[in-house]
Design a protein around this motif. Structure first.
Motif, PDB file in Angstrom:
ATOM      1  N   PHE A 176       0.832  -1.212   0.000  1.00 32.54           N
ATOM      2  CA  PHE A 176       0.000   0.000   0.000  1.00 32.54           C
ATOM      3  C   PHE A 176       0.865   1.260   0.000  1.00 32.54           C
ATOM      4  N   ALA A 177       1.956   1.241   0.777  1.00 32.63           N
ATOM      5  CA  ALA A 177       2.858   2.394   0.814  1.00 32.63           C
ATOM      6  C   ALA A 177       3.513   2.603  -0.550  1.00 32.63           C
ATOM      7  N   PHE A 178       3.868   1.509  -1.220  1.00 26.96           N
ATOM      8  CA  PHE A 178       4.470   1.622  -2.547  1.00 26.96           C
ATOM      9  C   PHE A 178       3.470   2.204  -3.541  1.00 26.96           C
ATOM     10  N   ALA A 179       2.211   1.796  -3.432  1.00 21.73           N
ATOM     11  CA  ALA A 179       1.174   2.349  -4.312  1.00 21.73           C
ATOM     12  C   ALA A 179       1.015   3.851  -4.073  1.00 21.73           C
ATOM     13  N   ALA A 180       1.063   4.270  -2.820  1.00 16.54           N
ATOM     14  CA  ALA A 180       0.980   5.706  -2.501  1.00 16.54           C
ATOM     15  C   ALA A 180       2.200   6.438  -3.044  1.00 16.54           C
ATOM     16  N   TYR A 189       2.059  18.714   2.478  1.00 17.16           N
ATOM     17  CA  TYR A 189       0.650  18.813   2.863  1.00 17.16           C
ATOM     18  C   TYR A 189      -0.274  18.609   1.661  1.00 17.16           C
ATOM     19  N   MET A 190       0.060  19.242   0.534  1.00 22.44           N
ATOM     20  CA  MET A 190      -0.769  19.106  -0.653  1.00 22.44           C
ATOM     21  C   MET A 190      -0.810  17.652  -1.129  1.00 22.44           C
ATOM     22  N   LEU A 191       0.349  16.985  -1.112  1.00 25.05           N
ATOM     23  CA  LEU A 191       0.386  15.583  -1.527  1.00 25.05           C
ATOM     24  C   LEU A 191      -0.402  14.694  -0.569  1.00 25.05           C
ATOM     25  N   GLU A 192      -0.275  14.959   0.730  1.00 23.72           N
ATOM     26  CA  GLU A 192      -1.051  14.190   1.706  1.00 23.72           C
ATOM     27  C   GLU A 192      -2.536  14.287   1.396  1.00 23.72           C
ATOM     28  N   CYS A 193      -3.004  15.499   1.168  1.00 23.72           N
ATOM     29  CA  CYS A 193      -4.430  15.707   0.870  1.00 23.72           C
ATOM     30  C   CYS A 193      -4.845  14.982  -0.398  1.00 23.72           C
ATOM     31  N   LYS A 194      -4.054  15.120  -1.460  1.00 21.76           N
ATOM     32  CA  LYS A 194      -4.396  14.485  -2.731  1.00 21.76           C
ATOM     33  C   LYS A 194      -4.394  12.963  -2.629  1.00 21.76           C
ATOM     34  N   LEU A 195      -3.390  12.405  -1.952  1.00 22.42           N
ATOM     35  CA  LEU A 195      -3.292  10.950  -1.845  1.00 22.42           C
ATOM     36  C   LEU A 195      -4.419  10.373  -0.991  1.00 22.42           C
ATOM     37  N   GLU A 196      -4.749  11.051   0.096  1.00 24.54           N
ATOM     38  CA  GLU A 196      -5.848  10.579   0.936  1.00 24.54           C
ATOM     39  C   GLU A 196      -7.178  10.697   0.193  1.00 24.54           C
ATOM     40  N   LYS A 198      -7.499  10.256  -2.929  1.00 19.71           N
ATOM     41  CA  LYS A 198      -7.478   9.145  -3.881  1.00 19.71           C
ATOM     42  C   LYS A 198      -7.705   7.799  -3.198  1.00 19.71           C
ATOM     43  N   GLY A 199      -7.794   7.799  -1.861  1.00 17.08           N
ATOM     44  CA  GLY A 199      -8.121   6.568  -1.142  1.00 17.08           C
ATOM     45  C   GLY A 199      -6.961   5.862  -0.474  1.00 17.08           C
ATOM     46  N   HIS A 200      -5.790   6.477  -0.463  1.00 13.82           N
ATOM     47  CA  HIS A 200      -4.645   5.861   0.204  1.00 13.82           C
ATOM     48  C   HIS A 200      -4.747   6.089   1.715  1.00 13.82           C
ATOM     49  N   ALA A 201      -4.359   5.083   2.480  1.00 12.38           N
ATOM     50  CA  ALA A 201      -4.403   5.165   3.936  1.00 12.38           C
ATOM     51  C   ALA A 201      -3.360   6.160   4.449  1.00 12.38           C
ATOM     52  N   LYS A 250       2.083   8.510   4.790  1.00 13.59           N
ATOM     53  CA  LYS A 250       3.188   9.010   5.620  1.00 13.59           C
ATOM     54  C   LYS A 250       4.485   8.292   5.278  1.00 13.59           C
ATOM     55  N   LYS A 251       4.442   6.967   5.177  1.00 17.12           N
ATOM     56  CA  LYS A 251       5.648   6.202   4.832  1.00 17.12           C
ATOM     57  C   LYS A 251       6.196   6.614   3.473  1.00 17.12           C
ATOM     58  N   ALA A 252       5.299   6.733   2.502  1.00 21.48           N
ATOM     59  CA  ALA A 252       5.722   7.079   1.141  1.00 21.48           C
ATOM     60  C   ALA A 252       6.342   8.465   1.087  1.00 21.48           C
ATOM     61  N   LEU A 253       5.703   9.439   1.730  1.00 15.87           N
ATOM     62  CA  LEU A 253       6.219  10.808   1.684  1.00 15.87           C
ATOM     63  C   LEU A 253       7.516  10.952   2.480  1.00 15.87           C
TER      64      LEU A 253
END
Length: 186
Positions: free
Chosen positions: A98-102, A118-125, A127-130, A135-138
């Motif tokens: 899941f982290a790799f997908a994010a 912050y912008m990426l966190e909002c966009k990824l969440e 899109k349905g990423h946990a 957090k791990k991906a960023l």
């Protein structure tokens, strides 16, 4: 666990009176279904890809990609064909997937333009990423200097100064709204 929704067919309002259409749509939509509670993976094959990417194929025929950087309790050398993992180890491997997908989605966004964390966190969440996977991906992308709030702020300011005549207070406020820390803005 992660929740998935099955796709449903949509009915047009023209076929049914409004009340009926809503009832049919609601009945046709599948409820959120949790991933198996006792998830136990048996690895069928493992393929190494470029840049530390690993493709895992399970005995069920499911395949997914992950990166060893995201593993917490399982060592990379333990992931090999024929290995059966406990529930906790399986969860660790799936969470790494899941982290790799994010990460891949975040890189897709970053390929288009600079973003703040912050912008990426909002966009990824959105899109349905946990949150944990995001957090791990960023964190990994920041560690590799692929995500940088200072670089985003500089690019954003450069663009805004060219296209608009705004004062420093307005610009610093806009950067703060985009999640850039005050110490970077000053």
């Amino acid at each position: 666990g992660e929740l998935f929704r099955l796709k449903s067919k949509r009915f047009s309002h023209a076929r049914f009176p409004h009340d009926r259409a809503q009832k049919v749509r609601s009945a046709r939509r599948s409820p959120k279904i949790p991933v198996q509670q006792a998830l136990i993976l048996t690895v069928s094959s493992v393929e190494e890809g470029p840049g530390g990417c690993i493709k895992i194929i399970t005995s069920d025929g499911l395949s997914f990609f992950m990166r060893s950087d995201y593993l917490q309790s399982v060592a990379l050398q333990d992931i090999r064909s024929g290995t059966c993992f406990t529930e906790d180890e399986s969860d660790d491997i799936v969470q790494a997937g899941f982290a790799f997908a994010a990460e891949r989605q975040a890189l897709s966004f970053l390929n288009r333009s600079e973003h703040s964390r912050y912008m990426l966190e909002c966009k990824l969440e959105k899109k349905g990423h946990a949150k944990q996977a995001v957090k791990k991906a960023l964190d990994l992308l920041e560690g590799k200097k692929l995500l940088d709030d200072l670089r985003f702020a500089q690019a954003w300011l450069h663009d805004r100064l060219i296209t608009r005549a705004e004062g420093p207070l307005r610009l610093s406020g806009e950067l703060a709204n985009r999640g850039v820390k005050r110490d970077l803005i000053d």
